[in-house]
Design a protein around this motif. Structure first.
Motif, mmCIF file in Angstrom:
data_model
loop_
_atom_site.group_PDB
_atom_site.id
_atom_site.type_symbol
_atom_site.label_atom_id
_atom_site.label_comp_id
_atom_site.label_asym_id
_atom_site.label_seq_id
_atom_site.Cartn_x
_atom_site.Cartn_y
_atom_site.Cartn_z
ATOM 1 N N TYR A 58 -5.812 -3.910 -8.082
ATOM 2 C CA TYR A 58 -6.899 -3.217 -8.860
ATOM 3 C C TYR A 58 -7.820 -2.134 -7.884
ATOM 4 C CZ TYR A 58 -6.409 -6.421 -12.705
ATOM 5 O OH TYR A 58 -5.845 -7.016 -13.970
ATOM 6 N N GLN A 59 -8.214 -0.988 -8.169
ATOM 7 C CA GLN A 59 -9.079 -0.344 -7.322
ATOM 8 C C GLN A 59 -10.408 -0.744 -7.956
ATOM 9 O OE1 GLN A 59 -9.336 4.342 -7.964
ATOM 10 N NE2 GLN A 59 -8.350 4.167 -5.801
ATOM 11 N N ILE A 60 -11.381 -0.885 -6.917
ATOM 12 C CA ILE A 60 -12.525 -1.664 -7.239
ATOM 13 C C ILE A 60 -13.532 -0.476 -6.735
ATOM 14 C CG2 ILE A 60 -14.452 -3.434 -7.043
ATOM 15 C CD1 ILE A 60 -11.722 -4.174 -8.373
ATOM 16 N N THR A 117 -1.617 -0.999 -10.784
ATOM 17 C CA THR A 117 -0.369 -1.540 -10.260
ATOM 18 C C THR A 117 0.743 -0.448 -10.426
ATOM 19 O OG1 THR A 117 -1.110 -3.617 -11.047
ATOM 20 C CG2 THR A 117 1.242 -3.315 -10.556
ATOM 21 N N ALA A 118 0.841 0.450 -11.621
ATOM 22 C CA ALA A 118 1.537 1.684 -11.871
ATOM 23 C C ALA A 118 1.822 2.586 -10.794
ATOM 24 C CB ALA A 118 1.534 1.992 -13.011
ATOM 25 N N GLU A 142 3.943 5.001 -5.665
ATOM 26 C CA GLU A 142 3.946 5.367 -4.312
ATOM 27 C C GLU A 142 5.040 4.686 -3.488
ATOM 28 O OE1 GLU A 142 0.449 3.885 -2.888
ATOM 29 O OE2 GLU A 142 -0.881 5.365 -3.860
ATOM 30 N N LEU A 143 5.585 3.387 -3.953
ATOM 31 C CA LEU A 143 6.572 3.040 -3.309
ATOM 32 C C LEU A 143 8.012 3.803 -3.619
ATOM 33 C CD1 LEU A 143 8.009 0.484 -1.759
ATOM 34 C CD2 LEU A 143 8.187 -0.913 -3.943
ATOM 35 N N ALA A 144 7.977 4.008 -5.014
ATOM 36 C CA ALA A 144 9.184 4.767 -5.325
ATOM 37 C C ALA A 144 9.369 6.041 -4.443
ATOM 38 C CB ALA A 144 9.319 5.067 -6.726
ATOM 39 N N LEU A 145 8.144 6.791 -4.095
ATOM 40 C CA LEU A 145 8.239 7.919 -3.498
ATOM 41 C C LEU A 145 8.646 7.657 -2.332
ATOM 42 C CD1 LEU A 145 4.867 9.720 -4.729
ATOM 43 C CD2 LEU A 145 7.176 10.510 -5.184
ATOM 44 N N ARG A 146 8.169 6.741 -1.404
ATOM 45 C CA ARG A 146 8.462 6.431 -0.115
ATOM 46 C C ARG A 146 10.082 6.057 0.052
ATOM 47 N NH1 ARG A 146 3.534 3.476 0.109
ATOM 48 N NH2 ARG A 146 4.625 1.547 -0.520
#
Length: 535
Positions: free
Chosen positions: A199-201, A223-224, A229-233
């Motif tokens: 979560y971005q707070i 989360t999505a 971002e992980l897929a981009l890395r």
């Protein structure tokens, strides 16, 4: 001087005297002003005659009070409607009742309207995809929406650290209390240990109606985004491996060209690929350097081929047949063009990567002196796809009126974020008019100049629909947006205002009128710790 009879006749409140038989003995002229009944038409008539049937059961005549009584009920107006009256009644020893009534219909309508508005606000907050709650300094959970209950459960009777973290005492480092201490918003991330969701707070200072400080906390599930971002890395790693394969042979240059095209597509994602710009830069430099050598090698091979043709002008039938089949003359001419095109493509990618790095400046978290115009150009390059003509709107023209500016001390990445937010909003506004056919010459004007020896000014002006005075008053408020649900959450301009005013000790304002476009004016000092801007 007024006597009691003057007071009785001049008062705007309803005065009446009721006998033991429950009938009016005397009423003042205010009855006609409020209810339309002339006093002479009421004398001798029962008190209950004008009362709403549903209120008779609790009427004064049935309860027979022996002291003063405060009571609200509905009375019949001469036009057939009912008005709410607030009564103060008292009974004398002689059995007469003295009543003073006041029309409270408007107050009740206002209360009902406020209640409806409050309910609508609660419904809106309950529909937010983010959890939201209010926290006072005593660690208790104030108002919270349904999404909060879904994430943390029912917080009733629990302090925030117990309801949200399952702790018996406050957290050692509390982001909420940083807001109380600094009176500045906080933006951070939190991972739910139960679900693994990220979560971005966003914590923002707030003051309630009693002047007590509170904090509004909103948490949006990102989360999505983290998975993307992980897929981009992972994609970055794949691109690096493919680029390394281009170091072996000349034939693999075509694969390199395909990779460059893919890299150019990735760069068009703008902010989403700012994090991989540095890694893409290395293999691009390798390819760009090797194209020069490849061009030299091919030129030497072609010269050798020409030398063979001069020394052996009459090739064997097999060689002549092969020369004709592969169109040797065409290949010789087109190969130079091919290498030139590859060189141009390589240069284009290097410029885009440079713009991404200039725009994001992720490695520059400190304040430094920079060229403001470089940040503007990087932002415009990332927005090129939005500025181009589309089937439903023409090209958005950008006019640049740059002044002679010195280097300006600033947080480069944050200032570029402000430019991106303002220009994106301007493009959205222009597109909205073009789509409905009310604009055929959209344009954005960017002007920079020196205000004096210590301050610079940047103006971004569009010829869009303009902004009303009401919207301008709330333009920089957190969570305020005029965009449809799902298009924005109302934080872009609020964060931009904070970056300019707090981070750079500058000013951000908007000048606009409906139908006249909008102008955003940014003023920041050339050097921090300089004297304040002159009024």
């Amino acid at each position: 001087m007024f006597d009691l009879e003057d007071f009785f006749n001049l008062s705007t409140d309803l005065f009446c005297i009721i006998g033991q038989d429950g009938c009016y003995q005397q009423v003042n002229p205010a009855w006609e002003q409020v209810l339309g009944w002339k006093p002479e038409n009421l004398i001798g008539h029962p008190w209950l005659e004008l009362m709403h049937p549903e209120d008779i059961a609790n009427s004064w005549l049935l309860t027979k009070p022996q002291q003063k009584l405060q009571w609200d009920n509905r009375f019949l107006h001469k036009d057939g409607s009912y008005r709410w009256l607030s009564w103060s009644l008292s009974t004398s020893q002689k059995g007469l009742t003295y009543g003073i009534g006041r029309d409270i219909s408007q107050q009740l309508r206002q209360i009902q309207a406020l209640s409806t508005e409050r309910e609508s606000l609660y419904n809106l907050l309950n529909q937010l995809p983010a959890f939201l709650y209010l926290q006072p300094k005593n660690y208790r959970v104030g108002f919270y929406n349904e999404r909060f209950r879904e994430v943390f459960g029912d917080p009733t009777g629990k302090p925030c650290y117990e309801a949200m973290a399952g702790l018996k005492q406050p957290c050692s480092v509390c982001p909420t209390y940083r807001v109380f201490d600094t009176n500045a918003p906080q933006l951070w991330e939190w991972v739910d240990s139960k679900t693994g969701n990220v979560y971005q707070i966003y914590d923002y200072p707030f003051t309630d109606m009693n002047g007590e400080p509170m904090v509004v906390e909103m948490g949006l599930d990102i989360t999505a985004v983290k998975k993307a971002e992980l897929a981009l890395r992972q994609r970055e790693q794949e691109l690096t491996e493919k680029n390394q394969q281009l170091q072996t042979t000349l034939e693999e240059l075509q694969k390199a060209q395909a990779q460059l095209i893919q890299s150019e597509k990735m760069s068009s994602l703008g902010q989403l690929v700012a994090g991989v710009a540095h890694e893409i830069n290395n293999p691009v430099n390798f390819i760009d350097g090797n194209i020069i050598h490849a061009k030299q090698y091919i030129q030497q091979l072609l010269e050798l081929l020409q030398l063979y043709q001069q020394e052996y002008p009459y090739p064997t039938p097999i060689i002549a047949e092969t020369i004709e089949a592969i169109e040797l003359e065409y290949i010789t001419e087109d190969l130079q063009k091919l290498l030139h095109s590859m060189k141009m493509g390589s240069d284009r990618i290097r410029n885009i990567v440079l713009s991404l790095r200039n725009f994001s400046r992720l490695d520059e978290a400190v304040m430094k002196a920079v060229d403001i115009h470089s940040g503007i150009e990087s932002t415009l390059m990332l927005l090129q796809n939005r500025l181009k003509a589309k089937p439903d709107h023409p090209t958005i023209k950008v006019i640049k009126e740059y002044g002679q500016l010195p280097l300006v001390e600033c947080y480069v990445g944050q200032l570029n974020q402000v430019l991106m937010n303002i220009m994106t909003n301007a493009i959205d506004a222009l597109e909205s008019l073009c789509v409905i056919g009310q604009h055929d010459r959209p344009q954005i004007t960017i002007c920079t100049y020196l205000l004096n020896s210590d301050w610079v000014v940047l103006e971004i002006t569009d010829n869009g629909p303009g902004i009303s005075k009401e919207v301008q008053q709330r333009l920089f408020d957190p969570f305020f947006t005029t965009k449809p649900v799902g298009k924005g959450i109302g934080l872009g301009m609020s964060i931009s205002y904070q970056i300019i005013t707090e981070k750079h000790q500058g000013h951000l304002r908007c000048i606009s009128s409906p139908g006249e476009g909008a102008k955003f004016i940014i003023e920041i000092p050339i050097l921090q710790l300089k004297s304040p801007r002159p009024l």
